[in-house]
Write a protein that holds these residues in place. Structure first.
Motif, short mmCIF file in Angstrom:
data_model
loop_
_atom_site.label_atom_id
_atom_site.label_comp_id
_atom_site.label_asym_id
_atom_site.label_seq_id
_atom_site.Cartn_x
_atom_site.Cartn_y
_atom_site.Cartn_z
N GLY A 20 0.79 -1.23 0.00
CA GLY A 20 0.00 0.00 0.00
C GLY A 20 0.82 1.28 0.00
N ALA A 117 -10.54 6.36 -2.07
CA ALA A 117 -9.44 6.59 -1.12
C ALA A 117 -9.80 7.65 -0.09
CB ALA A 117 -8.18 7.00 -1.88
N ALA A 120 -12.07 6.19 2.57
CA ALA A 120 -11.35 5.21 3.40
C ALA A 120 -10.43 5.90 4.40
CB ALA A 120 -10.56 4.26 2.52
N ARG A 121 -9.88 7.04 4.03
CA ARG A 121 -8.87 7.70 4.86
C ARG A 121 -9.43 8.79 5.76
NH1 ARG A 121 -3.64 6.74 2.67
NH2 ARG A 121 -2.84 8.76 3.33
N GLN A 247 -3.70 5.81 -4.47
CA GLN A 247 -4.16 5.03 -3.32
C GLN A 247 -5.51 4.39 -3.62
OE1 GLN A 247 -2.47 4.20 -0.75
NE2 GLN A 247 -0.72 5.58 -0.95
N GLY A 248 -6.37 5.10 -4.34
CA GLY A 248 -7.65 4.51 -4.73
C GLY A 248 -7.46 3.30 -5.62
N MET A 251 -6.34 0.39 -3.39
CA MET A 251 -7.46 -0.14 -2.62
C MET A 251 -8.41 -0.97 -3.49
SD MET A 251 -8.35 3.17 -0.21
CE MET A 251 -7.09 3.87 0.85
N GLU A 254 -6.82 -4.35 -4.17
CA GLU A 254 -6.96 -5.27 -3.04
C GLU A 254 -8.36 -5.86 -2.99
OE1 GLU A 254 -4.75 -6.40 -0.96
OE2 GLU A 254 -3.11 -5.22 -1.83
N ARG A 255 -9.36 -5.04 -3.24
CA ARG A 255 -10.75 -5.52 -3.22
C ARG A 255 -10.98 -6.52 -4.35
NH1 ARG A 255 -14.98 -1.10 -4.55
NH2 ARG A 255 -13.97 -0.08 -2.77
#
Length: 258
Positions: A20, A117, A120-121, A247-248, A251, A254-255
């Motif tokens: 990440g 992102a 999430a942050r 970052q988006g 993420m 990962e999903r």
């Protein structure tokens, strides 16, 4: 390692991520005619300069607002990194948040990735401002739903239009004026003031109107290459997130990989 590719209207950004965290990033001017082979030569050299090899890349995800650029980036992934790229917004990598707007299909990948992102942050309601080719303002509510936003010409587009339409005006660099005065004494200073402080006034004015319409506390997040240009001269931003789009992508990867 993950290679995240953000293909915008002006630049294509390549970022190498591990756990990440961004380990390296590079950008190249967007050109839909650029072939996978050209990307590979350029990118292989840059990977080497950072101490990496193509074999270190085990996954690729692409987010693009330039449909014509997608094919060659997919070929780059399959031919040179030996993996099929995940495409942001498609299949297992669909956005995964409510689009409470009239035309959800019109949402650009970069804007969606910023919202993923950002939510999430940062908890709560958000206004996310992305300073790119266009300057976009997104409203994301505390549940992560997209409620709408604003699209304005980017500062470079505004300057290009001014210089193109006015024959006697010179091309200037976009920098913060040396003085806080908004009364210029020569042509170049007057242009700096109009472009820079005019843009600051637009940002502050639109954010104020959005906050008044939302009617509850909201946090303002700035991202995009030109965000740092305004950070020191306005208090409208609550946070600066330079890598929000990347970052988006991470993420979303990962999903999609679960």
């Amino acid at each position: 390692m993950l290679l995240a590719i953000d293909a915008g209207n002006t630049n294509v950004v390549f970022a190498l991520l591990e756990g990440g965290e961004v380990r390296a990033r590079w950008r190249i001017a967007t050109d839909p005619r650029r072939t996978a082979d050209e990307y590979a030569v350029w990118l292989s050299q840059l990977l080497g300069l950072e101490g990496y090899e193509r074999s270190d890349v085990t996954g690729v995800i692409i987010g693009t607002v330039v449909p014509r650029a997608l094919h060659n980036l997919q070929v780059l992934s399959s031919k040179y990194f030996k993996t099929d790229a995940v495409i942001a917004g498609q299949g297992k990598a669909e956005w995964g948040f409510p689009l409470d707007v009239e035309e959800p299909q019109g949402l650009g990948a970069d804007r969606a990735l910023n919202m993923i992102a950002g939510h999430a942050r940062h908890p709560g309601d958000l206004i996310i401002i992305d300073f790119g080719t266009a300057t976009t303002f997104e409203l994301v509510d505390y549940r992560g739903a997209y409620k709408g936003g604003i699209i304005a010409p980017g500062i470079n587009l505004s300057l290009d239009a001014l210089v193109t339409a006015a024959a006697k005006l010179p091309r200037i660099a976009i920098t913060a004026p040396q003085s806080a005065s908004v009364i210029g004494r020569n042509t170049v200073d007057q242009m700096h003031i109009g472009i820079y402080w005019g843009y600051v006034a637009m940002i502050e004015g639109l954010v104020a109107r959005m906050k008044a319409e939302i009617g509850r506390p909201v946090k303002v997040i700035a991202t995009g290459g030109l965000a740092v240009l305004f950070e020191k001269h306005t208090d409208v931003f609550d946070a600066l997130e330079a890598d929000l789009t990347i970052q988006g992508l991470a993420m979303l990867w990962e999903r999609a990989s679960r």
